[in-house]
Scaffold this motif. Structure first.
Motif, PDB file in Angstrom:
ATOM      1  N   UNK A 214      -4.179  -2.010  16.561  1.00  0.00           N
ATOM      2  CA  UNK A 214      -3.074  -1.964  17.520  1.00  0.00           C
ATOM      3  C   UNK A 214      -1.923  -1.143  16.948  1.00  0.00           C
ATOM      4  N   UNK A 215      -1.969   0.194  17.052  1.00  0.00           N
ATOM      5  CA  UNK A 215      -0.905   1.023  16.466  1.00  0.00           C
ATOM      6  C   UNK A 215       0.483   0.688  16.994  1.00  0.00           C
ATOM      7  N   UNK A 216       0.579   0.170  18.231  1.00  0.00           N
ATOM      8  CA  UNK A 216       1.883  -0.179  18.791  1.00  0.00           C
ATOM      9  C   UNK A 216       2.591  -1.287  18.031  1.00  0.00           C
ATOM     10  N   UNK A 217       1.867  -1.999  17.171  1.00  0.00           N
ATOM     11  CA  UNK A 217       2.472  -3.079  16.385  1.00  0.00           C
ATOM     12  C   UNK A 217       2.774  -2.640  14.950  1.00  0.00           C
ATOM     13  N   UNK A 218       2.824  -1.336  14.735  1.00  0.00           N
ATOM     14  CA  UNK A 218       3.131  -0.822  13.394  1.00  0.00           C
ATOM     15  C   UNK A 218       4.463  -1.386  12.901  1.00  0.00           C
ATOM     16  N   UNK A 219       4.477  -1.870  11.655  1.00  0.00           N
ATOM     17  CA  UNK A 219       5.674  -2.540  11.136  1.00  0.00           C
ATOM     18  C   UNK A 219       6.141  -2.009   9.792  1.00  0.00           C
ATOM     19  N   UNK A 220       5.456  -0.988   9.262  1.00  0.00           N
ATOM     20  CA  UNK A 220       5.848  -0.458   7.949  1.00  0.00           C
ATOM     21  C   UNK A 220       5.909   1.066   7.993  1.00  0.00           C
ATOM     22  N   UNK A 221       6.578   1.620   7.009  1.00  0.00           N
ATOM     23  CA  UNK A 221       6.639   3.073   6.877  1.00  0.00           C
ATOM     24  C   UNK A 221       5.321   3.596   6.298  1.00  0.00           C
ATOM     25  N   UNK A 222       5.011   4.851   6.574  1.00  0.00           N
ATOM     26  CA  UNK A 222       3.773   5.449   6.080  1.00  0.00           C
ATOM     27  C   UNK A 222       3.733   5.383   4.563  1.00  0.00           C
ATOM     28  N   UNK A 223       2.626   4.853   4.036  1.00  0.00           N
ATOM     29  CA  UNK A 223       2.480   4.690   2.596  1.00  0.00           C
ATOM     30  C   UNK A 223       1.002   4.522   2.271  1.00  0.00           C
ATOM     31  N   UNK A 224       0.685   4.543   0.966  1.00  0.00           N
ATOM     32  CA  UNK A 224      -0.697   4.312   0.534  1.00  0.00           C
ATOM     33  C   UNK A 224      -1.174   2.929   0.949  1.00  0.00           C
ATOM     34  N   UNK A 225      -0.243   1.961   0.990  1.00  0.00           N
ATOM     35  CA  UNK A 225      -0.650   0.596   1.314  1.00  0.00           C
ATOM     36  C   UNK A 225      -1.163   0.476   2.745  1.00  0.00           C
ATOM     37  N   UNK A 226      -0.718   1.346   3.652  1.00  0.00           N
ATOM     38  CA  UNK A 226      -1.257   1.303   5.009  1.00  0.00           C
ATOM     39  C   UNK A 226      -2.752   1.585   5.003  1.00  0.00           C
ATOM     40  N   UNK A 227      -3.176   2.550   4.213  1.00  0.00           N
ATOM     41  CA  UNK A 227      -4.601   2.859   4.117  1.00  0.00           C
ATOM     42  C   UNK A 227      -5.344   1.769   3.351  1.00  0.00           C
ATOM     43  N   UNK A 228      -4.704   1.219   2.328  1.00  0.00           N
ATOM     44  CA  UNK A 228      -5.307   0.106   1.594  1.00  0.00           C
ATOM     45  C   UNK A 228      -5.495  -1.107   2.510  1.00  0.00           C
ATOM     46  N   UNK A 229      -4.560  -1.289   3.430  1.00  0.00           N
ATOM     47  CA  UNK A 229      -4.657  -2.363   4.415  1.00  0.00           C
ATOM     48  C   UNK A 229      -5.893  -2.177   5.291  1.00  0.00           C
ATOM     49  N   UNK A 230      -6.127  -0.945   5.756  1.00  0.00           N
ATOM     50  CA  UNK A 230      -7.313  -0.686   6.568  1.00  0.00           C
ATOM     51  C   UNK A 230      -8.585  -1.000   5.787  1.00  0.00           C
ATOM     52  N   UNK A 231      -8.641  -0.571   4.517  1.00  0.00           N
ATOM     53  CA  UNK A 231      -9.820  -0.849   3.697  1.00  0.00           C
ATOM     54  C   UNK A 231      -9.999  -2.357   3.526  1.00  0.00           C
ATOM     55  N   UNK A 232      -8.891  -3.070   3.305  1.00  0.00           N
ATOM     56  CA  UNK A 232      -8.961  -4.533   3.182  1.00  0.00           C
ATOM     57  C   UNK A 232      -9.606  -5.144   4.422  1.00  0.00           C
ATOM     58  N   UNK A 233      -9.190  -4.700   5.606  1.00  0.00           N
ATOM     59  CA  UNK A 233      -9.723  -5.263   6.839  1.00  0.00           C
ATOM     60  C   UNK A 233     -11.177  -4.857   7.067  1.00  0.00           C
ATOM     61  N   UNK A 234     -11.537  -3.644   6.672  1.00  0.00           N
ATOM     62  CA  UNK A 234     -12.941  -3.237   6.758  1.00  0.00           C
ATOM     63  C   UNK A 234     -13.810  -4.137   5.882  1.00  0.00           C
ATOM     64  N   UNK A 235     -13.338  -4.460   4.701  1.00  0.00           N
ATOM     65  CA  UNK A 235     -14.089  -5.342   3.808  1.00  0.00           C
ATOM     66  C   UNK A 235     -14.230  -6.752   4.395  1.00  0.00           C
ATOM     67  N   UNK A 236     -13.198  -7.215   5.101  1.00  0.00           N
ATOM     68  CA  UNK A 236     -13.278  -8.535   5.721  1.00  0.00           C
ATOM     69  C   UNK A 236     -14.280  -8.539   6.881  1.00  0.00           C
ATOM     70  N   UNK A 237     -14.332  -7.441   7.619  1.00  0.00           N
ATOM     71  CA  UNK A 237     -15.322  -7.321   8.689  1.00  0.00           C
ATOM     72  C   UNK A 237     -16.730  -7.390   8.095  1.00  0.00           C
ATOM     73  N   UNK A 238     -16.938  -6.706   6.981  1.00  0.00           N
ATOM     74  CA  UNK A 238     -18.244  -6.746   6.321  1.00  0.00           C
ATOM     75  C   UNK A 238     -18.573  -8.175   5.887  1.00  0.00           C
ATOM     76  N   UNK A 239     -17.581  -8.889   5.361  1.00  0.00           N
ATOM     77  CA  UNK A 239     -17.800 -10.283   4.952  1.00  0.00           C
ATOM     78  C   UNK A 239     -18.349 -11.131   6.102  1.00  0.00           C
ATOM     79  N   UNK A 240     -17.879 -10.869   7.317  1.00  0.00           N
ATOM     80  CA  UNK A 240     -18.198 -11.731   8.457  1.00  0.00           C
ATOM     81  C   UNK A 240     -19.432 -11.298   9.234  1.00  0.00           C
TER      82      UNK A 240
END
Length: 388
Positions: A214-240
């Motif tokens: 949901x890009x409309x709910x963006x709450x942070x400035x562009x940074x490396x952590x935004x991409x790390x966040x996506x990877x974190x969520x991809x890993x959680x999807x794999x877990x499930x």
């Protein structure tokens, strides 16, 4: 005062006799039954009844009725743990059987990675090598090797090279808690998801876990952590992912987004590089909705970098209930799953659920001897399957 139970009812239903005794508040009348005897844990047959049990049961206080927990009220605020029984991978075990040639190519890749004892720790020139971690051996499953073979059109040397590149990338990116550069700690990523801009919720018709972006709910400035966040969520999807399912569904909705909240072309290219380079054959479908003109332009700009197979899995402005059962489709997107994002409840619930799945997955792997090339179908709780 003592009142005697009607003798004609002594051989009747014990529940009725107990009810009458309680109603009369009598503590001395005998209870008899030709079929069962009451104990503290329930009813036992005469064959199970110990000889020392007396012929009557003293009553010290009124019988307590079992407590029934109240039905949940209000919207759901935690992830949905399992797909509906009607949602199943197709084919049931993930992929059709391999041909003789494909089986041989898989055996060649397996032999190569089984011989690995170290991994390059960086992608630079003359990288340092360190011993292979258990986490990395666990990642090298049968299905993982096959995904890389499919992604490389069954070219064995290329598949082996890309597997090693991903092992190095996973180290560099900090995916393992045992390494000092770990960037995937839930507490570190948490701030990125406080508004629910990415949500793992429900499963599609083929039992793929759904990741809502949901890009409309963006709450942070562009940074490396935004991409790390996506990877974190991809890993959680794999877990499930359930047994037999290796792919995910991405549901991307640009409603209420602005040009400033959407990823830059640079971020888009970096995301594609991660998805296509290190999560090959993981995308089952991507459904993109409510595209404003500037997002359409964005997709045109990154389109040349999208693999043709990936591009074929992308659908634009299609009704989501065509792909996701209504009962597990978020109500905000036209479904019946009444879900409301509450970060204080959702985030710890997602983290806990995934930690439990990973622990069970790892325990099965350890019981089988920590083998490279173990079956994900088995590790996810599926029944044994023979062959490759």
């Amino acid at each position: 005062m003592s009142t005697t139970v009607d003798p004609q009812r002594q051989n009747g239903d014990i529940a009725t006799v107990l009810d009458e005794k309680l109603r009369l508040n009598d503590t001395t009348a005998p209870i008899a039954s030709s079929s069962a005897t009451s104990t503290a844990s329930g009813f036992v047959t005469p064959a199970e009844q110990p000889s020392q049990i007396p012929s009557h049961i003293p009553s010290t206080e009124p019988m307590a009725l079992p407590t029934v927990p109240p039905a949940p009220t209000g919207p759901l605020r935690t992830p949905i743990p399992h797909p509906l029984p009607t949602s199943k991978p197709d084919p049931p075990a993930g992929h059709p059987p391999l041909s003789a040639e494909q089986s041989q190519k898989y055996a060649d890749v397996l032999a190569a990675v089984q011989a690995w004892t170290t991994v390059p720790t960086s992608s630079g020139r003359s990288p340092k090598h360190e011993p292979l971690l258990d986490d990395e051996r666990l990642w090298l499953t049968k299905e993982c090797l096959l995904r890389y073979l499919r992604a490389t059109k069954w070219v064995v040397p290329t598949a082996i090279q890309r597997l090693q590149q991903t092992l190095t990338w996973r180290r560099e990116y900090g995916l393992y808690a045992s390494l000092p550069n770990h960037t995937q700690a839930p507490d570190y990523i948490s701030v990125e998801n406080e508004t629910g801009k990415q949500v793992v919720l429900g499963f599609d018709n083929d039992a793929r876990p759904c990741l809502y972006l949901n890009p409309g709910k963006q709450n942070t400035q562009k940074s490396d952590r935004q991409l790390q966040h996506l990877v974190f969520m991809l890993e959680r999807v794999v877990d499930l992912m359930p047994a037999g399912q290796e792919t995910m569904a991405l549901l991307i909705n640009f409603k209420e987004s602005s040009s400033g909240s959407n990823p830059s072309v640079g971020q888009g290219k970096a995301t594609l590089a991660i998805l296509q380079g290190h999560y090959p054959e993981r995308l089952g479908r991507a459904i993109v909705s409510d595209l404003p003109w500037y997002v359409t332009t964005f997709f045109k700009l990154i389109s040349p970098f999208i693999d043709p197979i990936t591009k074929s899995k992308m659908k634009f402005n299609e009704p989501l209930d065509r792909h996701v059962p209504s009962a597990q489709l978020w109500s905000h997107y036209g479904g019946k799953a009444d879900f409301e994002y509450d970060h204080s409840l959702y985030w710890p619930a997602l983290v806990k659920m995934c930690e439990e799945r990973r622990a069970a997955y790892r325990a099965r792997w350890e019981r089988r001897g920590k083998m490279v090339g173990e079956s994900e179908f088995y590790l996810r709780g599926g029944e044994e399957v023979g062959g490759v």
